[in-house]
Design a protein around this motif. Structure first.
Motif: not given
Length: 410
Positions: A112-130
């Motif tokens: 977020a600090g670098l201005g990222v506004r969209s991420v493809a979370d690959l191998c997301c598992g149960i969603g903790g990082d998402a």
């Protein structure tokens, strides 16, 4: 996260064809939700009696599923906190392999600090990082190949009110077009049927594929095991090791604009203190034990930044193979725990026991590096008694087995 990306389940299979998915669907009914709420504070030691009581009013399969989910939620509190854990859903692998919230939030904050506004979370598992990414204001495509895991991730996004920011897709991550996204996050499976996988090319997907996917994106993060050999890290990556509460939790390879290729970083949570260097320094000097001893945080050791701390404190190592730093002057840093050393003795159990008895040491903290002695066994043999406390380091000094006795600074 729980990476079951290598599963052979078909994404098109319906929950009716899969008992695990059917059981999960039942948990999300009003009756299932009522059972989970009732089981929030249940004692696993009383599970048999609890199951017998609940089966008088609910189907046996639902009771079994609810009890299993209740156990998983209790285990998940340590990583997610009670407020989230008791609203979320888990799989056994999900609890075991999930990123703890503090680490996921740190990673999301860097994006977020670098201005990222969209991420493809690959191998997301149960969603903790998402979840952490969405809470940082980032929209997420969360992808996992296993149908049940994808359903759990979707349920978690909805349960935490993040459904509008998190799209969950059940698919093979190697078939996902990541071009529309500002960044990519890849968390390959590092466990198989026989336990933990140590060969990065045996990850699912392999490290080489994950690296290639990361290099195609404007920015990317690749989660890896903290024990990865440094030679397996390509020069394009900034490598970061993260500890939480003093325990090393993971390593991340960062790619793209805003990161420092070829550099090494150690980050300590919850403080957020971070130490970085463009490349490891030459081997630090080695010398006799001084008045003070410093134990570097595990993330600093994993990042091979001990030499940087030696240079900062004007000290030296006690042994060329041991990550204990010593100096003649006190040094304060978030990256080390400091001790004032009172005794430097050749290793001898009888001598240590006599000294502890003479000083009336009743509480002994045992630390070791380069010693085969088990701390619990040493404490048992000392037969401690008295009002005093001390710390003993079992280590090597100039190659010789040595006992260092001291007290924490501050």
């Amino acid at each position: 996260m729980d990476r079951v990306n290598a599963t052979t389940h078909s994404a098109s299979a319906s929950s009716a064809d899969d008992p695990a998915r059917a059981a999960f669907a039942a948990l999300r009914t009003p009756e299932g939700g009522q059972l989970l709420a009732e089981l929030r504070d249940h004692d696993p030691a009383d599970e048999l009696a609890t199951a017998t009581r609940l089966r008088r009013a609910h189907p046996a399969e639902l009771v079994s599923a609810a009890l299993g989910q209740a156990r998983l939620r209790q285990r998940a509190v340590a990583k997610f906190g009670a407020e989230d854990a008791y609203r979320m859903y888990f799989t056994p692998n999900g609890v075991e392999q999930a990123t703890r919230t503090s680490v996921a939030a740190h990673r999301a904050a860097r994006f977020a600090g670098l201005g990222v506004r969209s991420v493809a979370d690959l191998c997301c598992g149960i969603g903790g990082d998402a979840i952490a990414l969405a809470r940082a204001g980032i929209s997420v495509l969360a992808v996992d190949r296993d149908p049940l895991t994808a359903e759990v991730a979707r349920a978690n996004a909805e349960a935490l009110g993040l459904g509008e920011l998190i799209e969950v897709r059940c698919a093979d991550v190697t078939e996902i077009d990541t071009a529309p996204y500002d960044a990519v996050f890849v968390d390959p499976a590092r466990r198989g049927g026989r336990g933990r996988i140590f060969d990065p090319e045996a990850y699912s997907p392999p490290l080489s594929w994950a690296t290639a996917a990361a290099l195609k994106a404007p920015r990317a993060a690749l989660k890896i095991a903290p024990g990865i050999p440094h030679e397996a890290i390509g020069p394009e990556a900034e490598a970061e090791w993260i500890s939480d509460g003093g325990d090393v939790k993971e390593a991340v390879l960062w790619y793209g604009e805003g990161f420092a290729p070829g550099s090494f970083r150690a980050t300590l949570l919850p403080s957020g203190a971070t130490l970085s260097a463009p490349a490891p320094l030459p081997a630090p000097p080695v010398g006799p034990v001084g008045r003070y001893l410093y134990e570097p945080d595990g993330a600093v050791i994993r990042a091979h930044l001990v030499a940087d701390l030696v240079e900062r404190c004007g000290g030296r190592l006690v042994d060329e193979t041991i990550a204990y730093i010593t100096s003649d002057e006190p040094y304060s840093s978030p990256y080390v725990a400091g001790y004032r050393i009172t005794d430097v003795l050749p290793f001898n159990m009888k001598r240590l026991k006599a000294l502890l008895r003479e000083r009336q040491i009743g509480v002994l903290t045992v630390k070791k590096r380069g010693s085969a002695v088990e701390p619990e066994e040493l404490r048992r043999r000392m037969k401690l008694s008295g009002p005093g406390s001390a710390t003993v380091f079992l280590t090597r000094v100039a190659g010789a087995p040595t006992m260092l006795i001291g007290h924490p600074l501050g």
